[in-house]
Write a protein that holds these residues in place. Structure first.
Motif, PDB file in Angstrom:
ATOM      1  N   LEU A  20      -3.098   3.998   4.436  1.00 38.42           N
ATOM      2  CA  LEU A  20      -1.795   4.172   5.047  1.00 38.42           C
ATOM      3  C   LEU A  20      -1.181   2.815   5.373  1.00 38.42           C
ATOM      4  N   ILE A  21       0.090   2.646   5.059  1.00 38.80           N
ATOM      5  CA  ILE A  21       0.775   1.389   5.342  1.00 38.80           C
ATOM      6  C   ILE A  21       0.942   1.236   6.847  1.00 38.80           C
ATOM      7  N   GLN A  22       0.594   0.055   7.349  1.00 37.34           N
ATOM      8  CA  GLN A  22       0.696  -0.255   8.772  1.00 37.34           C
ATOM      9  C   GLN A  22       1.725  -1.372   8.956  1.00 37.34           C
ATOM     10  N   ALA A  23       3.007  -0.985   8.970  1.00 38.30           N
ATOM     11  CA  ALA A  23       4.101  -1.957   9.138  1.00 38.30           C
ATOM     12  C   ALA A  23       5.139  -1.331  10.066  1.00 38.30           C
ATOM     13  N   TYR A  38       6.678  -6.036   6.585  1.00 37.73           N
ATOM     14  CA  TYR A  38       5.738  -6.405   7.637  1.00 37.73           C
ATOM     15  C   TYR A  38       6.073  -5.624   8.903  1.00 37.73           C
ATOM     16  N   GLY A  39       5.101  -5.527   9.783  1.00 38.02           N
ATOM     17  CA  GLY A  39       5.330  -4.817  11.035  1.00 38.02           C
ATOM     18  C   GLY A  39       4.072  -4.742  11.870  1.00 38.02           C
ATOM     19  N   GLU A  40       4.137  -3.943  12.931  1.00 35.66           N
ATOM     20  CA  GLU A  40       3.008  -3.788  13.842  1.00 35.66           C
ATOM     21  C   GLU A  40       1.868  -3.058  13.126  1.00 35.66           C
ATOM     22  N   ASN A  41       0.702  -3.646  13.192  1.00 35.64           N
ATOM     23  CA  ASN A  41      -0.486  -3.014  12.648  1.00 35.64           C
ATOM     24  C   ASN A  41      -1.078  -2.108  13.727  1.00 35.64           C
ATOM     25  N   LYS A  42      -0.962  -0.804  13.510  1.00 40.59           N
ATOM     26  CA  LYS A  42      -1.411   0.174  14.509  1.00 40.59           C
ATOM     27  C   LYS A  42      -2.724   0.850  14.102  1.00 40.59           C
ATOM     28  N   GLU A  43      -3.457   0.266  13.149  1.00 38.68           N
ATOM     29  CA  GLU A  43      -4.602   0.966  12.580  1.00 38.68           C
ATOM     30  C   GLU A  43      -5.668   1.310  13.617  1.00 38.68           C
TER      31      GLU A  43
END
Length: 340
Positions: A20-23, A38-43
């Protein structure tokens, strides 16, 4: 993994490794023939637990459909006193490229005080730089722009002269537009104020900025936390306004929730004539109940990418289950198409 050939708003979007993209809360930047998302990595985020983020993650693409994971470009810290610690609040990174200094400049929003890391009333900016967008950024300073508490924001660079601007909500009161310094590492004293409100939910947040022809636009959200609300568009003839409020740009938005999302970026396609893409997060795509309270499972939040259409100077956004970039013609020359 099978390649994507269309954009399907709200549906699961995975990178070329199948993850899943984390951006989240992110933006898209085009540089030297490559798209960067790009963005916040919420993994590592789990609803009801302490971790808020795990740094800023970057993806690259040649077609805006298929995204390669380039890794974390703003690393989290193991020091709880550092604003980049995963339990601290870090939101909405934005990156602009400075042609003068040959540096990529990233701004991120932080919240929390030394006494209370979860205090949303205390908000400020962190600024980091890198010579290569794919390599780790180094934090160079923390600022409270103009001495004000600033929340969600956008950055914009005028292609004609390289001048940069900071567009932000002054927490729950107004939207501020401020000129950046030549190195994009701070603001100068020149600024303007717009859309004054005394309190949520009418107070504006998450301002997204773009220019089309000779008009300047801001699309913003109301203030209702992760719960989506109606967007509001505004237009001006000058960068610093005055801005005329146009109302909700989302057509047939029957639930008044901006199609269940909050926009974080308006991306102007570099070659496809007239294509502006409203990019947002469907934060409440998955929720869980904990002790009677509904929490957003933001690690699985979906993305909404929709093209913006125009009727004269009025922008509007229609829901599309699926659409293709190829619906828009490629411009015939570098300056043949309409602007700048």
């Amino acid at each position: 993994m099978e390649k994507y050939t269309t954009i399907r708003p709200g549906q699961e979007w995975r990178d070329t490794d199948g993850e899943l993209i984390q951006a989240h809360g992110g933006s898209v930047l085009y540089h030297e023939g490559t798209y960067y998302w790009y963005g916040e990595n919420k993994e590592n985020y789990k609803a009801g637990e302490k971790n808020w983020h795990y740094g800023v993650r970057l993806y690259s693409s040649s077609d805006l459909y298929n995204w390669k994971n380039e890794g974390i470009i703003l690393e989290p810290s193991e020091d709880i006193t550092n604003p980049m610690h995963p339990e601290r609040i870090m939101d909405r990174p934005h990156i602009i490229y400075n042609k003068r200094t040959k540096q990529f400049v990233m701004w991120v929003k932080f919240a929390g005080s030394k006494e209370d890391y979860s205090d949303w009333r205390v908000q400020y900016m962190g600024i980091a730089v890198s010579d290569d967008i794919r390599k780790p950024f180094q934090m160079v300073k923390y600022i409270r722009p103009l001495g004000m508490e600033m929340g969600d924001f956008d950055l914009w660079v005028d292609e004609r002269d390289g001048k940069g601007y900071f567009i932000a909500d002054r927490v729950h009161t107004e939207v501020i537009i401020a000129d950046l310094t030549d190195d994009y590492l701070d603001v100068i004293g020149n600024y303007s104020s717009h859309f004054p409100h005394t309190q949520p939910p009418l107070a504006r947040e998450a301002p997204t900025f773009f220019k089309r022809l000779d008009k300047y636009y801001i699309i913003s959200s109301g203030t209702t936390g992760y719960n989506p609300n109606p967007s509001e568009a505004a237009v001006a003839e000058l960068m610093h306004g005055p801005y005329k409020v146009l109302g909700n740009p989302c057509l047939e938005d029957v639930k008044n929730t901006s199609f269940d999302c909050q926009f974080s970026c308006i991306f102007k396609h570099p070659t496809r004539y007239g294509l502006y893409i409203a990019i947002g997060d469907r934060w409440m795509a998955k929720t869980v109940m904990i002790d009677g309270q509904e929490w957003a499972e933001t690690s699985e939040a979906g993305y909404i990418w929709l093209p913006i259409k125009f009727q004269g100077d009025i922008p509007y956004i229609e829901w599309r289950d699926e659409w293709k970039l190829e619906e828009y013609e490629i411009s015939k020359g570098p300056k043949e198409w309409w602007e700048d």
